[in-house]
Design an enzyme around this catalytic site. Structure first.
Site, mmCIF file in Angstrom:
data_model
loop_
_atom_site.group_PDB
_atom_site.id
_atom_site.type_symbol
_atom_site.label_atom_id
_atom_site.label_comp_id
_atom_site.label_asym_id
_atom_site.label_seq_id
_atom_site.Cartn_x
_atom_site.Cartn_y
_atom_site.Cartn_z
ATOM 1 C CE1 TYR A 28 -4.151 1.805 0.461
ATOM 2 C CE2 TYR A 28 -2.847 3.149 1.955
ATOM 3 C CZ TYR A 28 -3.990 2.955 1.213
ATOM 4 O OH TYR A 28 -4.961 3.912 1.199
ATOM 5 C CB ALA A 59 -2.210 -5.063 6.680
ATOM 6 C CD GLU A 61 -6.982 -7.635 1.775
ATOM 7 O OE1 GLU A 61 -8.146 -7.275 1.999
ATOM 8 O OE2 GLU A 61 -5.999 -6.871 1.901
ATOM 9 C CB CYS A 83 3.522 0.182 6.206
ATOM 10 S SG CYS A 83 3.607 1.699 7.156
ATOM 11 C CB ILE A 85 0.401 5.357 8.297
ATOM 12 C CG1 ILE A 85 1.739 4.790 7.795
ATOM 13 C CG2 ILE A 85 0.589 6.721 8.955
ATOM 14 C CD1 ILE A 85 2.411 5.618 6.712
ATOM 15 C CD GLU A 88 -8.464 13.029 8.631
ATOM 16 O OE1 GLU A 88 -9.641 12.976 8.226
ATOM 17 O OE2 GLU A 88 -7.668 13.914 8.284
ATOM 18 C CB THR A 89 -11.540 6.291 10.061
ATOM 19 O OG1 THR A 89 -10.654 5.363 9.417
ATOM 20 C CG2 THR A 89 -11.915 7.408 9.101
ATOM 21 C CG HIS A 91 -9.781 1.005 7.967
ATOM 22 N ND1 HIS A 91 -10.576 -0.115 7.783
ATOM 23 C CD2 HIS A 91 -8.749 0.878 7.098
ATOM 24 C CE1 HIS A 91 -10.038 -0.871 6.844
ATOM 25 N NE2 HIS A 91 -8.935 -0.293 6.424
ATOM 26 N NE ARG A 129 8.572 1.818 14.791
ATOM 27 C CZ ARG A 129 8.815 3.044 15.242
ATOM 28 N NH1 ARG A 129 9.133 4.008 14.382
ATOM 29 N NH2 ARG A 129 8.752 3.329 16.525
#
Length: 183
Positions: A28, A59, A61, A83, A85, A88-89, A91, A129
């Site tokens: 992604y 991620a 899947e 990854c 990150i 705002e939700t 999710h 990272r």
């Protein structure tokens, strides 16, 4: 900051028979994923292993792909990379928790999985990272898979002497007083 802390790293395991690992990555954030994959490939190659890469949309899947691969192929272990990150939700929490939980459940079933799915607050944290010359979390996830494979191979050669016996061996059944019944 985590990058400044020193921590112990186990010595790389060695193998009599080479390992074959599937790297499952969710690209992604492509640049971050590419760094994670580079670190994983380098660690696997340093242990004399081989790898294949499978890409998934996200991620969530990744564990499904690992489960499918385990049922339909012959990999010794798996490296889960990606990854997430924070946005705002909510999710973020769903993806982080569910992908991690699914990988853990697969591991508890006996799969050798190194989890390198980053869950971070910012892109800068992810970049630090994923950096192969920095924290190298892709390499760390591959190292975890390699250690689990080494442990599984060690324990697969040991037997507790319990379980089913091969057909044709004499066993005494309940109620068989003279031992003449055979299976």
């Amino acid at each position: 900051m985590a990058a400044q802390e020193q921590h112990y790293v186990l010595p790389r395991p060695t193998f009599e028979k080479p390992v074959k690992i599937l790297i499952v990555v969710a690209p992604y954030y492509k640049d971050i994923a590419d760094s994670l994959v580079a670190g994983a490939k380098a660690e696997i190659e340093a242990a004399g292993g081989s790898w294949e890469v499978a890409e998934m949309p996200g991620a969530l899947e990744v564990p499904t792909a690992i489960g499918m691969a385990d049922r339909r192929s012959n990999f010794d272990g798996y490296v889960a990379l990606g990854c997430v990150i924070r946005g705002e939700t909510t999710h973020y929490e769903t993806v982080c928790n569910d992908s991690s939980r699914a990988l853990q459940l697969l591991g508890l079933q006996g799969l050798c999985i190194g989890n390198g799915i980053l869950t971070v607050e910012t892109r800068a944290q992810a970049e630090a990272r994923a950096d192969v010359s920095g924290q190298n979390k892709g390499g760390g996830a591959a190292a975890a898979a390699l250690h689990l494979i080494a442990l599984a191979r060690k324990w697969s050669s040991e037997s507790k002497g319990i379980g089913f016996k091969p057909l044709g061996q004499t066993i005494q059944m309940a109620g068989d007083i003279d031992g003449t019944d055979t299976v």
